[in-house]
Design an enzyme around this catalytic site. Structure first.
Site, short mmCIF file in Angstrom:
data_model
loop_
_atom_site.label_atom_id
_atom_site.label_comp_id
_atom_site.label_asym_id
_atom_site.label_seq_id
_atom_site.Cartn_x
_atom_site.Cartn_y
_atom_site.Cartn_z
N ASP A 38 -38.58 3.06 -32.65
CA ASP A 38 -38.02 1.55 -31.80
C ASP A 38 -39.37 0.82 -31.52
OD1 ASP A 38 -38.82 3.27 -29.92
OD2 ASP A 38 -37.27 2.78 -28.63
N GLY A 39 -40.77 1.69 -31.89
CA GLY A 39 -41.86 0.90 -31.20
C GLY A 39 -42.69 1.42 -29.99
N ARG A 97 -58.83 -14.23 -20.74
CA ARG A 97 -58.98 -15.57 -20.95
C ARG A 97 -58.17 -16.52 -20.01
NH1 ARG A 97 -59.32 -15.95 -27.23
NH2 ARG A 97 -58.32 -14.39 -27.05
N LYS A 193 -66.61 -29.44 -25.13
CA LYS A 193 -65.57 -29.06 -26.05
C LYS A 193 -64.00 -29.49 -25.17
CE LYS A 193 -63.29 -24.76 -26.12
NZ LYS A 193 -63.28 -23.37 -26.33
N ASP A 223 -62.33 -15.57 -31.41
CA ASP A 223 -60.76 -15.21 -31.88
C ASP A 223 -60.38 -15.86 -33.36
OD1 ASP A 223 -58.24 -14.60 -31.96
OD2 ASP A 223 -57.74 -15.39 -30.13
N ALA A 225 -61.97 -18.42 -34.44
CA ALA A 225 -63.30 -18.93 -34.89
C ALA A 225 -63.28 -20.40 -34.68
CB ALA A 225 -63.76 -18.45 -36.17
#
Ligand code: R5P
Length: 322
Positions: A38-39, A97, A193, A223, A225
């Protein structure tokens, strides 16, 4: 510490942990990590750690949630086995982040993850090049934000580049860029940015002189880019001669490799905080090995001696080559 040192490799970056263990002449402590159908993740320590000084090396790189969960369960398994101390060595610390509430009703994910790590039973945290140093304040246990600047300086000096300007790809990266520029005695420039939506970056202005210069863009994470390739295009439009990128954590998700291939970037210099899979090892990417520095840091943590001295020596060595 007089207690025996034990090194545990999580599955996120086994080669890095193996190399660190080799430097330290300490064999990796065997573990068993598996996934249920199931992970769910299962982690077990396969030998006694009672009374030991244990270091778990596990970046929380993609698959971020699985790697974080594996770290937490490994620490819990350790905690229940009576070690003297547990240090979580998280070369790349994910979720950083989101370190503040930039919009209403957002989480501060970095704080949540810090609290989870602490609650699992970690005594000390070590990470390389945190997104912002203030993230250390989310922990109420000792945390070390390990510096990569001396390794970058060494790599730049080897290249013997002329007319260099260090460029911050956004306002958030100015402090990191300035630190590197100061050591190298070089000017800086800043890209203004504007991010329109998550995962999409739009860069507009350049503050500083980049015309006919060798520009070195400095960032903590690559990440998708998007940030760095957009920044490179802007620099070209402003007359940059040549563009290099130094970014510590190469996540390289989504279109990153394609973007890097197509971008006017001569070289991306990164580190092995995150394991770079074969299919992402393109000729434009070179990797600085952090294993010796990490091993020295762990050794000093274990012995209870200062790390500052190591950085001073690296700095002096670089300055002799300058
Ligand atoms: C942003 O604040 C970070 O320092 C990086 O610039 C960003 O996370 C890089 O992401 P991407 O490569 O997806 O643009």
């Amino acid at each position: 510490m007089k207690e025996q040192m034990k090194i545990i490799a999580g599955s996120a970056n086994y080669p890095l942990a193996e190399e660190v263990a080799r430097y330290l002449k300490a064999p990796l402590t065997p573990t068993e990590v598996k996934r249920f159908s199931d992970g769910e993740i299962y982690a077990r320590i396969l030998e006694s750690v009672r009374g030991c000084d244990v270091f778990v090396i596990q970046p929380t790189s993609p698959d971020v949630n699985a790697n974080l969960m594996e770290l937490l369960l490994t620490v819990d398994a350790l905690k229940r086995s009576s070690p003297a101390r547990i240090t979580a060595v998280i070369p790349y610390f994910g979720y950083q982040r989101q370190d503040r509430k930039a919009k209403p009703r957002e989480p501060i994910s970095a704080k949540v993850v810090a609290k989870m790590i602490e609650a699992a039973g970690v005594d000390i945290v070590m990470a390389f090049d945190m997104h912002v140093p203030q993230v250390q304040g989310f922990f109420d246990i000792p945390s070390d934000n390990l510096d990569v600047i001396p390794l970058y300086v060494e790599a730049i000096l080897k290249k013997k580049l002329k007319d260099v300007v260090f460029v911050a790809p956004d306002i958030g990266g100015v402090a990191r860029t300035r630190t590197l520029a100061k050591v190298m005695d070089a000017p800086i420039a800043i890209i203004d940015k504007r991010r329109s939506e998550q995962g999409v970056a739009t860069a507009e202005h350049v503050i500083g002189d980049v015309k006919s210069k060798t520009c070195i863009l400095v960032d903590d994470i690559i990440d998708t880019a998007g940030t760095i390739t957009e920044a490179a295009s802007i620099l070209v439009r402003h007359g940059a001669k040549d563009i290099y990128v130094m970014a510590t954590h190469a996540i390289l998700s989504g279109l990153a490799i394609q973007r890097l291939q197509e971008a006017p970037i001569t070289e991306l210099i990164t580190t092995n905080t995150i394991l770079l899979p074969k299919e992402k090892r393109i000729s434009k990417i070179s990797v600085i090995n952090i294993a010796p520095l990490l091993a020295e840091t762990i050794k000093r943590q274990h012995e209870g001696t200062s790390m500052g001295h190591v950085y001073e020596e690296l700095h002096k060595k670089n300055m002799r080559k300058k």
